[in-house]
Design a protein around this motif. Sequence first.
Motif, short mmCIF file in Angstrom:
data_model
loop_
_atom_site.label_atom_id
_atom_site.label_comp_id
_atom_site.label_asym_id
_atom_site.label_seq_id
_atom_site.Cartn_x
_atom_site.Cartn_y
_atom_site.Cartn_z
N MET A 1 -18.98 28.98 -48.21
CA MET A 1 -19.78 28.77 -47.04
C MET A 1 -21.22 28.51 -47.49
O MET A 1 -21.68 29.10 -48.43
N VAL A 2 -21.88 27.62 -46.80
CA VAL A 2 -23.28 27.31 -47.07
C VAL A 2 -24.11 27.76 -45.88
O VAL A 2 -23.75 27.49 -44.75
N CYS A 3 -25.19 28.45 -46.14
CA CYS A 3 -26.10 28.87 -45.08
C CYS A 3 -27.51 28.63 -45.56
O CYS A 3 -27.89 29.12 -46.61
N LYS A 4 -28.27 27.87 -44.82
CA LYS A 4 -29.66 27.59 -45.20
C LYS A 4 -30.59 28.01 -44.08
O LYS A 4 -30.31 27.76 -42.93
N VAL A 5 -31.69 28.62 -44.43
CA VAL A 5 -32.70 28.97 -43.44
C VAL A 5 -33.42 27.69 -43.05
O VAL A 5 -33.76 26.87 -43.88
N MET A 6 -33.63 27.53 -41.77
CA MET A 6 -34.29 26.34 -41.26
C MET A 6 -35.57 26.76 -40.57
O MET A 6 -35.54 27.56 -39.64
N VAL A 7 -36.69 26.25 -41.03
CA VAL A 7 -37.95 26.64 -40.42
C VAL A 7 -38.49 25.58 -39.46
O VAL A 7 -39.42 25.83 -38.72
N PHE A 21 -23.58 14.67 -48.61
CA PHE A 21 -23.51 14.50 -50.06
C PHE A 21 -22.27 15.18 -50.62
O PHE A 21 -21.53 14.60 -51.41
N ILE A 22 -22.04 16.42 -50.23
CA ILE A 22 -20.86 17.16 -50.72
C ILE A 22 -19.58 16.46 -50.31
O ILE A 22 -18.66 16.29 -51.12
N MET A 30 -13.43 18.85 -51.38
CA MET A 30 -14.13 19.75 -50.46
C MET A 30 -14.01 19.19 -49.05
O MET A 30 -14.23 18.00 -48.83
N THR A 31 -13.66 20.06 -48.11
CA THR A 31 -13.56 19.64 -46.72
C THR A 31 -14.32 20.64 -45.84
O THR A 31 -14.44 21.82 -46.18
N LEU A 32 -14.82 20.15 -44.71
CA LEU A 32 -15.45 21.03 -43.73
C LEU A 32 -14.36 21.75 -42.95
O LEU A 32 -13.34 21.15 -42.63
N LYS A 77 -14.07 24.17 -47.55
CA LYS A 77 -12.85 24.65 -48.21
C LYS A 77 -12.63 23.78 -49.44
O LYS A 77 -12.67 22.55 -49.34
N LYS A 78 -12.40 24.43 -50.55
CA LYS A 78 -12.12 23.73 -51.79
C LYS A 78 -10.62 23.50 -51.88
O LYS A 78 -9.83 24.43 -51.70
N ALA A 79 -10.24 22.26 -52.13
CA ALA A 79 -8.81 21.93 -52.23
C ALA A 79 -8.23 22.60 -53.47
O ALA A 79 -8.89 22.70 -54.51
#
Length: 83
Positions: A1-7, A21-22, A30-32, A77-79
């Motif tokens: 999981m990716v989590c980025k703070v957004m300001v 890009f991923i 890699m799939t969402l 999710k990584k295949a």
Amino acid sequence: MVCKVMVSPDLSQVTSHQVRFILDHYKGAMTLEKQHPYLGSPGLATTSLNEEERNLVQRFDPTEMEEMTGFFIAKFKKASRNT
């Protein structure tokens, strides 16, 4: 999981481009994935993600919700490898 703070709302564009890009560079590997619970807003229509992909990410925009730090969440999710 990716989590980025957004300001700022502009960073939602950046995080969407990182998801793109991923997906492009690791195509098939890699799939969402859907997220549970889904409490945020979908990705912005002005990003490089298509509608289906925008609905798989969550955006918590601090300009839309009072007293909240912004976040952008994408679950990947990584295949599995065939051996």
